[in-house]
Scaffold this motif. Structure first.
Motif, PDB file in Angstrom:
ATOM      1  N   THR A   9       0.802  -1.224   0.000  1.00  0.00           N
ATOM      2  CA  THR A   9       0.000   0.000   0.000  1.00  0.00           C
ATOM      3  C   THR A   9       0.836   1.277   0.000  1.00  0.00           C
ATOM      4  OG1 THR A   9      -1.413  -1.313   1.479  1.00  0.00           O
ATOM      5  CG2 THR A   9      -2.221   0.843   0.896  1.00  0.00           C
TER       6      THR A   9
ATOM      7  N   GLY B  87     -19.327  -1.922   3.268  1.00  0.00           N
ATOM      8  CA  GLY B  87     -19.093  -0.876   2.259  1.00  0.00           C
ATOM      9  C   GLY B  87     -20.289  -0.521   1.395  1.00  0.00           C
TER      10      GLY B  87
ATOM     11  N   LEU C 114      -3.421  10.055  -2.169  1.00  0.00           N
ATOM     12  CA  LEU C 114      -4.675  10.170  -2.913  1.00  0.00           C
ATOM     13  C   LEU C 114      -5.445   8.848  -2.975  1.00  0.00           C
ATOM     14  CD1 LEU C 114      -6.180  12.152  -5.020  1.00  0.00           C
ATOM     15  CD2 LEU C 114      -4.970  10.816  -6.750  1.00  0.00           C
ATOM     16  N   GLN C 115      -4.731   7.773  -3.317  1.00  0.00           N
ATOM     17  CA  GLN C 115      -5.402   6.485  -3.491  1.00  0.00           C
ATOM     18  C   GLN C 115      -5.973   5.987  -2.166  1.00  0.00           C
ATOM     19  OE1 GLN C 115      -2.488   7.452  -4.788  1.00  0.00           O
ATOM     20  NE2 GLN C 115      -1.852   6.247  -6.550  1.00  0.00           N
ATOM     21  N   VAL C 116      -5.201   6.132  -1.098  1.00  0.00           N
ATOM     22  CA  VAL C 116      -5.671   5.699   0.224  1.00  0.00           C
ATOM     23  C   VAL C 116      -6.876   6.545   0.647  1.00  0.00           C
ATOM     24  CG1 VAL C 116      -5.059   5.691   2.668  1.00  0.00           C
ATOM     25  CG2 VAL C 116      -3.490   4.720   0.985  1.00  0.00           C
ATOM     26  N   ARG C 117      -6.827   7.835   0.369  1.00  0.00           N
ATOM     27  CA  ARG C 117      -7.942   8.710   0.768  1.00  0.00           C
ATOM     28  C   ARG C 117      -9.214   8.406  -0.019  1.00  0.00           C
ATOM     29  NH1 ARG C 117      -3.689  12.468   0.776  1.00  0.00           N
ATOM     30  NH2 ARG C 117      -4.403  13.514  -1.111  1.00  0.00           N
ATOM     31  N   ASN C 118      -9.056   7.841  -1.215  1.00  0.00           N
ATOM     32  CA  ASN C 118     -10.242   7.505  -2.003  1.00  0.00           C
ATOM     33  C   ASN C 118     -10.997   6.304  -1.440  1.00  0.00           C
ATOM     34  OD1 ASN C 118     -10.256   9.517  -3.924  1.00  0.00           O
ATOM     35  ND2 ASN C 118      -8.910   8.425  -5.337  1.00  0.00           N
ATOM     36  N   LEU C 119     -10.329   5.453  -0.696  1.00  0.00           N
ATOM     37  CA  LEU C 119     -10.999   4.265  -0.146  1.00  0.00           C
ATOM     38  C   LEU C 119     -11.149   4.323   1.369  1.00  0.00           C
ATOM     39  CD1 LEU C 119      -9.439   1.295  -2.189  1.00  0.00           C
ATOM     40  CD2 LEU C 119     -11.717   2.279  -2.431  1.00  0.00           C
TER      41      LEU C 119
ATOM     42  N   SER D 215       1.521  12.098  -5.596  1.00  0.00           N
ATOM     43  CA  SER D 215       2.313  11.878  -4.383  1.00  0.00           C
ATOM     44  C   SER D 215       2.111  10.481  -3.795  1.00  0.00           C
ATOM     45  CB  SER D 215       2.030  12.962  -3.333  1.00  0.00           C
ATOM     46  OG  SER D 215       0.663  12.972  -2.999  1.00  0.00           O
ATOM     47  N   GLY D 216       1.111   9.750  -4.291  1.00  0.00           N
ATOM     48  CA  GLY D 216       0.950   8.354  -3.863  1.00  0.00           C
ATOM     49  C   GLY D 216       1.556   7.361  -4.836  1.00  0.00           C
TER      50      GLY D 216
ATOM     51  N   THR E 201      -4.759  -3.325  -2.514  1.00  0.00           N
ATOM     52  CA  THR E 201      -5.329  -3.066  -1.200  1.00  0.00           C
ATOM     53  C   THR E 201      -6.852  -3.000  -1.285  1.00  0.00           C
ATOM     54  OG1 THR E 201      -3.293  -1.871  -0.735  1.00  0.00           O
ATOM     55  CG2 THR E 201      -5.014  -1.639   0.889  1.00  0.00           C
TER      56      THR E 201
ATOM     57  N   SER F  92     -11.374  11.344   1.218  1.00  0.00           N
ATOM     58  CA  SER F  92     -11.573  12.247   0.070  1.00  0.00           C
ATOM     59  C   SER F  92     -12.847  13.057   0.233  1.00  0.00           C
ATOM     60  CB  SER F  92     -11.664  11.451  -1.231  1.00  0.00           C
ATOM     61  OG  SER F  92     -10.454  10.819  -1.504  1.00  0.00           O
TER      62      SER F  92
ATOM     63  N   ALA G 116     -14.415  -1.734   6.197  1.00  0.00           N
ATOM     64  CA  ALA G 116     -14.988  -0.466   5.709  1.00  0.00           C
ATOM     65  C   ALA G 116     -14.241  -0.118   4.423  1.00  0.00           C
ATOM     66  CB  ALA G 116     -14.866   0.605   6.770  1.00  0.00           C
ATOM     67  N   GLY G 117     -13.220   0.761   4.508  1.00  0.00           N
ATOM     68  CA  GLY G 117     -12.433   1.068   3.314  1.00  0.00           C
ATOM     69  C   GLY G 117     -11.264   0.118   3.132  1.00  0.00           C
ATOM     70  N   GLY G 118     -10.868  -0.541   4.214  1.00  0.00           N
ATOM     71  CA  GLY G 118      -9.851  -1.586   4.125  1.00  0.00           C
ATOM     72  C   GLY G 118      -8.413  -1.102   4.021  1.00  0.00           C
ATOM     73  N   GLN G 119      -8.174   0.197   4.166  1.00  0.00           N
ATOM     74  CA  GLN G 119      -6.813   0.682   3.917  1.00  0.00           C
ATOM     75  C   GLN G 119      -5.869   0.439   5.095  1.00  0.00           C
ATOM     76  OE1 GLN G 119      -6.094   1.924   0.489  1.00  0.00           O
ATOM     77  NE2 GLN G 119      -7.815   0.519   0.722  1.00  0.00           N
TER      78      GLN G 119
ATOM     79  N   GLN H 106     -14.813  -6.621  -3.541  1.00  0.00           N
ATOM     80  CA  GLN H 106     -15.236  -5.248  -3.278  1.00  0.00           C
ATOM     81  C   GLN H 106     -15.476  -4.475  -4.577  1.00  0.00           C
ATOM     82  OE1 GLN H 106     -11.756  -4.735  -0.388  1.00  0.00           O
ATOM     83  NE2 GLN H 106     -13.195  -3.210   0.350  1.00  0.00           N
TER      84      GLN H 106
ATOM     85  N   ALA I 207      -1.005  15.310  -6.920  1.00  0.00           N
ATOM     86  CA  ALA I 207      -1.809  14.180  -7.400  1.00  0.00           C
ATOM     87  C   ALA I 207      -0.992  12.890  -7.425  1.00  0.00           C
ATOM     88  CB  ALA I 207      -2.366  14.482  -8.789  1.00  0.00           C
TER      89      ALA I 207
ATOM     90  N   ARG J 125     -11.959   6.772  -9.873  1.00  0.00           N
ATOM     91  CA  ARG J 125     -11.019   7.287  -8.878  1.00  0.00           C
ATOM     92  C   ARG J 125      -9.830   6.350  -8.720  1.00  0.00           C
ATOM     93  NH1 ARG J 125     -12.456  10.940  -4.949  1.00  0.00           N
ATOM     94  NH2 ARG J 125     -14.425  12.000  -5.301  1.00  0.00           N
ATOM     95  N   PRO J 126      -8.625   6.912  -8.593  1.00  0.00           N
ATOM     96  CA  PRO J 126      -7.451   6.054  -8.399  1.00  0.00           C
ATOM     97  C   PRO J 126      -7.517   5.297  -7.068  1.00  0.00           C
ATOM     98  CG  PRO J 126      -6.791   8.303  -8.978  1.00  0.00           C
ATOM     99  CD  PRO J 126      -8.259   8.341  -8.684  1.00  0.00           C
ATOM    100  N   VAL J 127      -7.287   3.996  -7.135  1.00  0.00           N
ATOM    101  CA  VAL J 127      -7.188   3.166  -5.923  1.00  0.00           C
ATOM    102  C   VAL J 127      -6.023   2.203  -6.119  1.00  0.00           C
ATOM    103  CG1 VAL J 127      -9.670   3.308  -5.461  1.00  0.00           C
ATOM    104  CG2 VAL J 127      -8.780   1.373  -6.762  1.00  0.00           C
ATOM    105  N   LYS J 128      -5.525   1.684  -5.004  1.00  0.00           N
ATOM    106  CA  LYS J 128      -4.425   0.725  -5.080  1.00  0.00           C
ATOM    107  C   LYS J 128      -5.024  -0.679  -5.159  1.00  0.00           C
ATOM    108  CE  LYS J 128      -1.276   3.842  -2.780  1.00  0.00           C
ATOM    109  NZ  LYS J 128      -0.601   4.244  -1.538  1.00  0.00           N
TER     110      LYS J 128
END
Lengths: 168, 296
Positions: A47, B55, B104-109, A134-135, A65, B79, B32-35, A70, A132, A59-62
């Motif tokens: 992550t 979720g 950004l990616q972590v905040r989206n989930l 930074s992840g 993770t 987010s 929940a978001g699982g991060q 889901q 943007a 939306r960008p997600v990893k």
């Protein structure tokens, strides 16, 4: 341990895919191993690095993770969804023209994050681009050219409002 | 890395989720978001036999303002907290806090409720939720109970939440005109707070402190309120000198954590410095009426 397979339906790059998956299957493994879409890379698997970034509902997600279950009923876009009819998307062209990669491992994730940024912010400042991405880590530290690549794509997309490729 | 196998549940309603928790609570984890949970499961630090994915319970994602409170559903993502106009208007420091979490990616989930329940000692929200007098709505089989932030965070990854309860909402008062700020020293690699301080200040007609809250995260095993600092400032004019003197007590009586990132003494030092800075920023924002929001 009772572990019942789950039926999922995920739209990937505009195509609906139905599959029975183990609930513990990560989205990135679903994409790479079930759908054979190996453009999405597994980097750190913890992550941190963002190499596995895909878009879920824009939306960008990893993808390392999030479980594939889901993503059931969601729209996923991977790097394979950028080009259309053999023509590179401006974000891909930008990385090509501006030498936005060295080893290339982080590139799919960088491009997906860059693509998502430009969907919402067509004319980003350099600070907005850097914030943007930074992840997304680049171990070659080629950030200067990555930023240039995203700027290039922004200019190209602004001058041609309906670019080839890209769905979201 | 592959998590251990589990049975997956995806309740569509709060009632269904609560029933699952009642029967499986001791061997289940809520997703929940699982991060935070997924990284722990991948490292097999967590290996729940059952995973209850909440979720898709849309009611838990709502954010509503009214009756002097802002009510944020437990599934609101970082987010959303960053960008939703109601949060930015009523509790801008919470938007500011959310913008510093992960990437950004972590905040989206990732979700605020999930982060609160996870109660990582270096998480950002606990400081701000303490400084804003947040209330946690915990829904159990026999109804809901409300727990104030000062009683919610109890220890290392330990909260007031019981195994058969679900955090459904975090609510914040909006009536009092406060200035507030969150300042953190992030771990440069992870972004987690080596120390993070949220301060909230209201002034009376003479410019003296009428209300002060200081929430501190990252320093001890659980986020805490620096009550010595708060009490020292009540009725005082918050000059730089007064704030500096009061901030010296920010880590008094606290069992500060030490690890390879920072010694206990360095964390105490950061607590004092960041308390002074957060209080000064909160004061300035109260005086100017400008809240210094992150760009959305």
């Amino acid at each position: 341990m009772s572990e019942v397979a789950s039926r999922i339906s995920v739209a990937v790059n505009g195509t609906a895919h139905h599959a029975e998956v183990e609930p513990r299957l990560l989205l990135v493994h679903f994409l790479r191993e079930v759908l054979s879409l190996t453009g999405t890379h597994i980097g750190c698997d913890t992550t941190n690095c963002g190499a596995c970034t895909v878009l879920m509902d824009g939306r960008p997600v990893k993808s390392c993770t999030i479980f594939a279950v889901q993503a059931d009923g969601r729209e996923v876009m991977t790097v394979e969804g950028l080009a259309r009819d053999g023509q590179l998307h401006p974000i891909q062209e930008g990385f090509h023209e501006q030498h936005g990669l060295q080893c290339g491992f982080c590139t799919p994730g960088m491009m997906m994050t860059g693509y998502a940024l430009l969907q919402r912010t067509p004319n980003p400042s350099e600070a907005e681009i850097r914030w943007a991405i930074s992840g997304n880590l680049c171990r070659c530290t080629g950030y200067v050219n990555i930023v240039e690549a995203i700027k290039h794509a922004a200019e190209k997309m602004r001058s041609a409002p309906a670019p080839a490729g890209g769905r979201s | 890395m592959i998590p251990a196998p589990f049975t997956y549940h995806r309740p569509k309603t709060l009632g269904a989720a609560l029933r699952l928790l009642q029967t499986l609570g001791s061997v289940a984890r809520v997703l929940a978001g699982g991060q935070s949970l997924l990284p722990m499961m991948k490292l097999r630090l967590a290996a729940p036999a059952h995973l209850i994915d909440i979720g898709r319970i849309a009611a838990l994602r709502r954010i509503r303002a009214g009756g002097g409170r802002l009510r944020i559903g437990a599934l609101a993502t970082h987010s959303m907290i960053e960008s939703v106009p109601a949060v930015r208007r009523w509790v801008p420091v919470l938007a500011e806090t959310a913008s510093t979490i992960g990437d950004l990616q972590v905040r989206n989930l990732g979700t605020m409720g999930g982060a609160a329940v996870h109660a990582d000692p270096a998480a950002d929200y606990p400081a701000t939720l303490l400084a804003l007098d947040a209330e946690f709505v915990l829904q159990g089989p026999d109804g809901a109970r409300i727990v104030p932030a000062s009683e919610f965070f109890q220890g290392l990854m330990a909260t007031a939440l019981r195994p058969d309860e679900l955090l459904i909402e975090i609510s914040l008062p909006t009536a009092q005109r406060v200035g507030a700020a969150y300042m953190k020293m992030p771990n440069p690699a992870s972004g987690f707070a080596l120390a993070g301080v949220a301060a909230s200040v209201a002034l009376d007609g003479d410019g003296r402190c009428r209300h002060v809250r200081v929430g501190i995260t990252g320093v001890a095993s659980a986020a805490y309120r620096a009550r010595h600092v708060e009490q020292a400032l009540l009725g005082q004019e918050p000059t730089d000198e007064v704030l500096a003197a009061a901030s010296a007590a920010a880590a008094d009586g606290v069992d500060a954590s030490a690890d390879l990132h920072a010694s206990a003494e360095y964390r105490r030092h950061l607590a004092r410095v960041l308390t002074r800075r957060a209080l000064a920023a909160a004061r300035d924002r109260r005086r100017s009426g400008k809240q210094g929001l992150p760009s959305s």
